[in-house]
Write a protein that holds these residues in place. Structure first.
Motif, PDB file in Angstrom:
ATOM      1  N   UNK A 143      -4.865   6.189  11.914  1.00 14.99           N
ATOM      2  CA  UNK A 143      -3.773   6.087  10.885  1.00 14.99           C
ATOM      3  C   UNK A 143      -2.927   4.919  11.571  1.00 14.99           C
ATOM      4  N   UNK A 144      -2.536   5.012  12.555  1.00  7.14           N
ATOM      5  CA  UNK A 144      -1.543   3.814  13.160  1.00  7.14           C
ATOM      6  C   UNK A 144      -2.206   2.339  12.837  1.00  7.14           C
ATOM      7  N   UNK A 145      -3.369   2.419  13.157  1.00  9.91           N
ATOM      8  CA  UNK A 145      -4.109   1.123  13.060  1.00  9.91           C
ATOM      9  C   UNK A 145      -3.876   0.622  11.885  1.00  9.91           C
ATOM     10  N   UNK A 146      -4.130   1.380  10.574  1.00 10.46           N
ATOM     11  CA  UNK A 146      -3.942   1.057   9.432  1.00 10.46           C
ATOM     12  C   UNK A 146      -2.541   1.017   8.757  1.00 10.46           C
ATOM     13  N   UNK A 147      -1.474   1.439   9.266  1.00 14.90           N
ATOM     14  CA  UNK A 147      -0.071   1.394   9.131  1.00 14.90           C
ATOM     15  C   UNK A 147       0.192  -0.083   9.574  1.00 14.90           C
ATOM     16  N   UNK A 148      -0.302  -0.390  10.910  1.00 15.91           N
ATOM     17  CA  UNK A 148       0.107  -1.617  11.287  1.00 15.91           C
ATOM     18  C   UNK A 148      -0.762  -2.862  10.522  1.00 15.91           C
ATOM     19  N   UNK A 149      -1.837  -2.697  10.246  1.00 16.41           N
ATOM     20  CA  UNK A 149      -2.301  -3.710   9.463  1.00 16.41           C
ATOM     21  C   UNK A 149      -1.765  -4.223   8.244  1.00 16.41           C
ATOM     22  N   UNK A 150      -1.475  -2.785   7.294  1.00 16.85           N
ATOM     23  CA  UNK A 150      -0.871  -3.058   6.347  1.00 16.85           C
ATOM     24  C   UNK A 150       0.690  -3.532   6.406  1.00 16.85           C
ATOM     25  N   UNK A 151       1.380  -3.248   7.306  1.00 16.44           N
ATOM     26  CA  UNK A 151       2.994  -3.910   7.407  1.00 16.44           C
ATOM     27  C   UNK A 151       2.954  -4.958   8.386  1.00 16.44           C
ATOM     28  N   UNK A 152       1.991  -5.267   9.195  1.00 12.59           N
ATOM     29  CA  UNK A 152       2.017  -6.425  10.099  1.00 12.59           C
ATOM     30  C   UNK A 152       2.890  -5.990  11.210  1.00 12.59           C
ATOM     31  N   UNK A 153       3.226  -4.814  11.636  1.00  9.64           N
ATOM     32  CA  UNK A 153       4.440  -4.374  12.570  1.00  9.64           C
ATOM     33  C   UNK A 153       4.015  -3.463  13.410  1.00  9.64           C
ATOM     34  N   UNK A 154       3.660  -3.378  14.422  1.00  3.05           N
ATOM     35  CA  UNK A 154       3.461  -1.995  15.601  1.00  3.05           C
ATOM     36  C   UNK A 154       4.648  -1.393  15.776  1.00  3.05           C
ATOM     37  N   UNK A 155       5.895  -1.990  15.571  1.00  4.73           N
ATOM     38  CA  UNK A 155       7.019  -1.424  15.822  1.00  4.73           C
ATOM     39  C   UNK A 155       7.206  -0.285  14.552  1.00  4.73           C
ATOM     40  N   UNK A 156       6.843  -0.759  13.195  1.00  5.23           N
ATOM     41  CA  UNK A 156       7.092   0.323  12.134  1.00  5.23           C
ATOM     42  C   UNK A 156       6.086   1.303  12.401  1.00  5.23           C
ATOM     43  N   UNK A 188       6.403  -1.228   3.932  1.00  2.64           N
ATOM     44  CA  UNK A 188       5.908   0.083   4.180  1.00  2.64           C
ATOM     45  C   UNK A 188       6.236   0.761   2.966  1.00  2.64           C
ATOM     46  N   UNK A 189       7.564   0.744   2.650  1.00  2.00           N
ATOM     47  CA  UNK A 189       8.122   1.649   1.737  1.00  2.00           C
ATOM     48  C   UNK A 189       7.389   1.262   0.166  1.00  2.00           C
TER      49      UNK A 189
END
Length: 324
Positions: free
Chosen positions: A187-200, A72-73
């Motif tokens: 937004x959450x869906x994009x972050x999860x897809x980009x990082x492949x992590x629901x935790x992140x 993510x970073x």
């Protein structure tokens, strides 16, 4: 749509119903906690602290999640993921404040009616944009009719409560927070897809929301609003767990939003939220929380609206989501 392709959608829908039920538990906990602490923002702060501790522990103990956080970073540094997609937690903070402020006034069921009315309205709008991680969904008659059925069912159930003297801002606050939740889920869906992590994705939500609530709490304390203390009664311990219920909701919907889209996710979460609210009003009643035939009929109407919206002929083609 073939029957085999319906299985993932139905599975994601059932998971989202569970998430919606968790949201009703969060609402009851935060509503009671706000009364004990003396202000809705204080309750939101504790709720987000508990949620942040839960996801923080999950992040620390999971090698995969730590690797995803580093990814993510990197994405942010390379500007492959817009920084403003991290701000979904601000919407989560508003939801908790709305819960703590309005549930003592109108109960879980009425809060749910107003919140999900905003959520399905926001979902219909957001799905027609490029925000959802699964791509844009074109509007059609069945999707609009399904949402109208849901809104009509909610209005039917809410009528009696609105005539009983509830101030107009009370349903407006959860309505606005519900509409913004649709943006948060995208937004959450994009972050999860980009990082492949629901935790992140969930950790980002709670970190951003907690930071904003620290500022809000500090401002209230400086202005002279007192913190009245923590729950002391033996049967009140569970009201501190609103953040944990929020973790369940955000984590599950972060996974299912790509399969369902924001609108369908909102509808399934709405039904789970209503069922959870009904169960709470029966098993843990508070003054004014009476389960009536009107409320039950409203839940049935919501389910009909979900079925209409999810019918195969209403499955509008998705346009490809833009690369980030």
């Amino acid at each position: 749509m073939r029957s085999s392709s319906l299985v993932p959608v139905v599975t994601a829908g059932l998971v989202t119903i569970v998430a919606g039920a968790a949201m009703s538990l969060q609402g009851r906990a935060n509503g009671l906690l706000g009364q004990v602490l003396g202000h809705a923002v204080f309750a939101a702060l504790i709720s987000f602290l508990v949620g942040l501790l839960c996801v923080g522990i999950a992040l620390i103990v999971s090698t995969r999640s730590r690797a995803a956080s580093r990814r993510l970073f990197a994405l942010l540094r390379e500007r492959r993921l817009p920084w403003w997609m991290l701000l979904g937690g601000l919407s989560g903070g508003l939801v908790v404040i709305a819960q703590a402020t309005t549930i003592p006034l109108m109960g879980v069921a009425m809060f749910t009616m107003a919140f999900v009315s905003g959520q399905v309205t926001g979902g219909l709008i957001v799905d027609s944009t490029e925000l959802p991680p699964g791509g844009r969904q074109r509007l059609n008659a069945l999707r609009i009719i399904g949402v109208l059925i849901v809104l009509a069912s909610l209005a039917y159930a809410a009528g009696d409560r609105l005539q009983s003297g509830i101030p107009l801002w009370a349903p407006l606050l959860p309505f606005v927070s519900g509409a913004l939740t649709s943006v948060q889920q995208a937004f959450n869906g994009h972050i999860r897809a980009a990082t492949e992590s629901a935790v992140v994705a969930t950790t980002v939500n709670f970190t951003v929301g907690f930071a904003a609530l620290i500022i809000g709490t500090a401002a209230l304390l400086v202005s002279g609003v007192p913190w009245q203390g923590f729950p002391t009664a033996p049967d009140q311990w569970w009201i501190l767990l609103g953040g944990a219920f929020g973790v369940v909701f955000i984590a599950l919907t972060t996974v299912t939003v790509a399969r369902l889209g924001v609108l369908l996710l909102s509808l399934f979460a709405l039904f789970g939220n209503l069922v959870g609210a009904l169960a709470l009003d029966v098993l843990l009643p508070i003054p004014g929380s009476v389960v009536t035939a009107t409320t039950v009929l409203s839940a049935v109407g919501v389910l009909i609206g979900i079925v209409v919206t999810a019918m195969p002929s209403s499955g509008s083609p998705r346009e490809p989501a833009p690369r980030t």
